[in-house]
Scaffold this active site. Structure first.
Site, PDB file in Angstrom:
ATOM      1  N   THR A  46      -2.556  10.028 -14.533  1.00 54.76           N
ATOM      2  CA  THR A  46      -1.180  10.108 -14.046  1.00 54.76           C
ATOM      3  C   THR A  46      -0.167   9.780 -15.135  1.00 54.76           C
ATOM      4  O   THR A  46       0.931  10.341 -15.162  1.00 54.76           O
ATOM      5  CB  THR A  46      -0.991   9.160 -12.843  1.00 54.76           C
ATOM      6  OG1 THR A  46      -1.885   9.551 -11.805  1.00 54.76           O
ATOM      7  CG2 THR A  46       0.435   9.216 -12.315  1.00 54.76           C
TER       8      THR A  46
ATOM      9  N   THR B  51      -5.967   6.024 -13.378  1.00 56.70           N
ATOM     10  CA  THR B  51      -6.303   4.749 -12.738  1.00 56.70           C
ATOM     11  C   THR B  51      -7.522   4.800 -11.822  1.00 56.70           C
ATOM     12  O   THR B  51      -8.129   3.766 -11.550  1.00 56.70           O
ATOM     13  CB  THR B  51      -5.103   4.223 -11.928  1.00 56.70           C
ATOM     14  OG1 THR B  51      -4.738   5.183 -10.932  1.00 56.70           O
ATOM     15  CG2 THR B  51      -3.910   3.949 -12.839  1.00 56.70           C
TER      16      THR B  51
END
EC number: 3.5.1.1
Length: 322
Positions: free
Chosen positions: A12, A88
């Site tokens: 991200t 993540t």
């Protein structure tokens, strides 16, 4: 001024949001290239893109390639620290892999973002800046691989993603962060008692991870056995107990020489050989199941994969997980 290498792998932190659809996807050109010049006040920065993939696409072979690249760079240039940007979802697994694999005293920091670079409240640039600052800290040496997110410094061994979307998602249940980053400096308030090293050369093993649940029967274990696994990690109930229907197929797996590591599906505490009923921890330990000291299932899988590259000796494996 300190010299820091940033290695980008995707996630991200390297994506952008489509303002029309709300979809978040990898940008054609890495957006962090635009912000690297802003780090010049903290360190001399060199950066490179090793991967540009979402973290669910990350594999142990990618992790080994990343670790090898870090070794290559540290051998050719005098960097004071390394920062890895990562998605993540699997960040904690890559960080723990590197923690076990890397042979360096220098700080290695893994960081990411919960919001893409052009979203309101994006945390990517801030996490990158704090990670560079930690990588420049003399106190960050000899602490293994660290995860820096949201002003907190965590060990790779203990940190885990606790929320699907909150920017404070990375926590170390039971242990807490070992340090913090403020506007004034980088501060550590815990030290590591030990650090393990697994200098492997290849990743060839196939290790499965299975989570137990109430009423679980024997069929899943028997199906997993047919995949020719080299090892198995089981997330057991409570302090290390399993439904009774799993005992016999598990005994057959252990008797076949396939290492089985037991962890708890609870996120705090450790597995112990307390209960002696059918499927209880005492029975499993007597059977030859290896008890892990507090690792999560995904991390125990990473550790078993690396361990099996070095030894298949049951006594050695028990000692490695003790």
């Amino acid at each position: 001024m300190k010299k820091v290498l940033i290695i980008h792998t995707g996630g991200t932190i390297s994506m952008k949001e489509d303002k029309n659809t709300g979809e978040v996807s990898p940008a054609t050109e890495h957006p962090l290239y635009e912000v690297v010049p802003s780090l010049a006040e903290f360190a001399k920065i060199k950066d490179e893109v090793l991967f540009h993939i979402p973290s669910p696409h990350m594999t142990p072979k990618n992790m080994l390639q990343l670790g090898s690249r870090i070794h290559e760079q540290l051998a050719t240039e005098d960097y004071d620290g390394i920062v890895v940007t990562h998605g993540t979802d699997t960040l904690e697994e890559t960080a723990y892999f590197l923690d076990l694999y890397l042979q360096t005293r220098k700080p290695v920091i893994v960081t990411g973002a919960m919001r893409s670079i052009n979203e309101i409240g994006s945390d990517g640039l801030y996490n990158l800046i704090t990670s560079v600052r930690v990588a420049c800290s003399e106190e960050a040496k000899d602490k293994g691989v660290l995860v820096v997110m949201n002003d907190e410094i965590h060990t790779a061994q203990n940190v885990t993603k606790t929320s699907t979307s909150n920017v404070a998602t990375f926590q170390s249940p039971q242990y807490g962060p070992i340090g913090m980053v403020t506007k004034r400096g980088v501060f550590f308030h815990h030290t590591l008692t030990k650090h393990e090293s697994y200098p492997i050369q290849t990743i060839t093993t196939h290790v499965a991870l299975l989570k137990t649940y109430a009423g679980m029967d024997h069929t899943i274990l028997e199906a997993i056995r047919q995949t020719n696994i080299d090892g198995l990690v089981i997330e057991a109930l409570g302090q290390g107990n399993i439904p009774p229907a799993l005992v016999q197929p598990l005994r057959e797996i252990v008797n076949a020489g396939i290492p089985v590591v037991l962890v708890s599906r609870c996120y705090q505490g450790i597995v112990q050989d307390i209960y002696s009923y059918d499927g209880g921890g005492k029975q499993l330990k007597d059977m030859g199941v290896i008890f892990s000291n507090g690792l999560t299932g995904p991390k125990a899988r990473i550790k078993l994969m690396l361990s099996l590259e070095l030894t298949r000796n049951p006594h050695d494996l028990v000692a490695m997980f003790a």
